[in-house]
Design an enzyme around this catalytic site. Structure first.
Site, PDB file in Angstrom:
ATOM      1  CD  GLN A 161      -3.087   0.748   2.243  1.00 38.44           C
ATOM      2  OE1 GLN A 161      -3.185  -0.339   2.794  1.00 38.44           O
ATOM      3  NE2 GLN A 161      -3.851   1.775   2.549  1.00 38.44           N
TER       4      GLN A 161
ATOM      5  CB  SER B 260       2.943  -4.448   3.985  1.00 38.71           C
ATOM      6  OG  SER B 260       1.798  -4.379   4.787  1.00 38.71           O
ATOM      7  CG  LEU B 261      -1.444  -5.207  -0.514  1.00 38.89           C
ATOM      8  CD1 LEU B 261      -2.632  -6.067  -0.144  1.00 38.89           C
ATOM      9  CD2 LEU B 261      -1.859  -3.906  -1.164  1.00 38.89           C
TER      10      LEU B 261
ATOM     11  NE  ARG C  58      -2.867  -7.589   5.087  1.00 42.66           N
ATOM     12  CZ  ARG C  58      -2.060  -6.574   4.848  1.00 42.66           C
ATOM     13  NH1 ARG C  58      -2.456  -5.627   4.000  1.00 42.66           N
ATOM     14  NH2 ARG C  58      -0.865  -6.499   5.422  1.00 42.66           N
TER      15      ARG C  58
ATOM     16  CG  HIS D  62       2.733  -3.538   9.569  1.00 39.09           C
ATOM     17  ND1 HIS D  62       2.582  -4.856   9.221  1.00 39.09           N
ATOM     18  CD2 HIS D  62       2.592  -2.826   8.424  1.00 39.09           C
ATOM     19  CE1 HIS D  62       2.367  -4.944   7.919  1.00 39.09           C
ATOM     20  NE2 HIS D  62       2.358  -3.723   7.414  1.00 39.09           N
TER      21      HIS D  62
ATOM     22  CD  GLN E 236       1.967  -8.753   5.874  1.00 42.10           C
ATOM     23  OE1 GLN E 236       0.825  -8.351   5.712  1.00 42.10           O
ATOM     24  NE2 GLN E 236       2.750  -9.136   4.884  1.00 42.10           N
TER      25      GLN E 236
END
Length: 291
Positions: free
Chosen positions: A9, A89-90, A114, A195, A244
């Site tokens: 993202q 991440s994503l 998510r 996170h 995560q």
């Protein structure tokens, strides 16, 4: 040896993916599939004119996944000897699809959920994030020891670190970091403290969401954000992708581990080359490519 890497993202931009459709209109089917799964027109958001609507977490996450995957499909024939996959991440979800751990359809639905879980896990304006530039990680960690609800969220490069936490504490920590030598601190335009432990509810919801999805053994090992290790066990991969949400992205360690295991070429596939810029600040003697 080569690795494919996928951005997360923040890499989104309006009209991303149009260049692939212009090359082959068959790629448009992935937008149609996504529209049906999501029950709204994600394509019109991506190809529209409202960047704020696209940037909404629940929209940005499936949008980036779709466009990254289309780019991968378009370039797939070039990359037959790939030794590792990783995503920031994503972006790790794109790696899951490319490696055959889950299907494109499953991933689109999962990342939309998510995004919603992450946006709704914390009250509006109660949590945020900031990028700290020009300060060593050890110095940042030392200062953050004074704040219970602010942590390092992304270890992006030796001199670029993202912090995340409760807004009031985050702002105080930003001031202290500036006073102690940070060259620049940028408060990020995000919908929550990603996170961090403040998203525990989102992690719980994601665990429930993924209960019925069968994770398969990857065709290519995935270096995951949570532990920066090569993983091929479907159970561990699922656990890590759930965790995560509340754990730091160990990007520096991931890249260094890949290099130690023979990866000397990184190919970034996605809407922008944000990861290539990070890697330049982590390693000097590797080849970088962006498609």
């Amino acid at each position: 040896m080569k690795a494919l890497i996928f951005p997360g993202q923040g890499s989104q931009n309006l009209s991303m993916g149009k260049e692939c459709i212009a090359l082959d209109e068959r790629y448009e089917k992935y937008f149609d599939i996504a529209n049906e799964i999501l029950n709204f027109d994600i394509k019109s958001i991506i190809f529209g004119e409202d960047i704020n609507q696209l940037t909404l977490t629940e929209n940005a996450q499936p949008a980036i996944l779709i466009c990254s995957y289309i780019k991968y499909i378009h370039n797939e024939s070039k990359y037959l000897n790939i030794k590792a996959l990783a995503g920031h991440s994503l972006g790790e979800w794109t790696a899951l699809v490319v490696s055959g751990v889950i299907s494109f359809e499953e991933a689109v639905e999962a990342v939309h959920s998510r995004g919603l879980f992450m946006s709704n896990a914390c009250e509006p304006n109660k949590g945020s994030m900031a990028a700290v530039l020009g300060m060593k990680i050890e110095e940042i960690e030392k200062i953050l020891n004074n704040y219970d609800d602010v942590i390092i969220a992304n270890y992006n490069s030796p001199m670029q670190t993202v912090i995340s936490g409760e807004t009031e504490q985050l702002l105080k920590s930003m001031d202290e970091l500036k006073e102690n030598g940070a060259k620049r601190i940028i408060k990020l335009n995000v919908s929550g403290p990603f996170h961090s432990h403040l998203l525990n509810k989102a992690e719980e919801n994601m665990r429930i969401k993924l209960e019925k999805i069968n994770f398969k053994t990857p065709k290519i090992p995935i270096v995951q954000n949570v532990n920066a290790k090569f993983e091929i066990d479907p159970y561990i991969i699922k656990e890590n992708i759930i965790k995560q949400i509340t754990r730091p992205v160990k990007w520096v360690e991931s890249i260094e581990n890949m290099k130690e295991n023979g990866i000397d070429e990184f190919i970034e596939i996605g809407p922008s080359k944000v990861l290539s810029k990070m890697i330049k600040n982590i390693l000097m003697d590797v080849k970088l490519e962006y498609v």
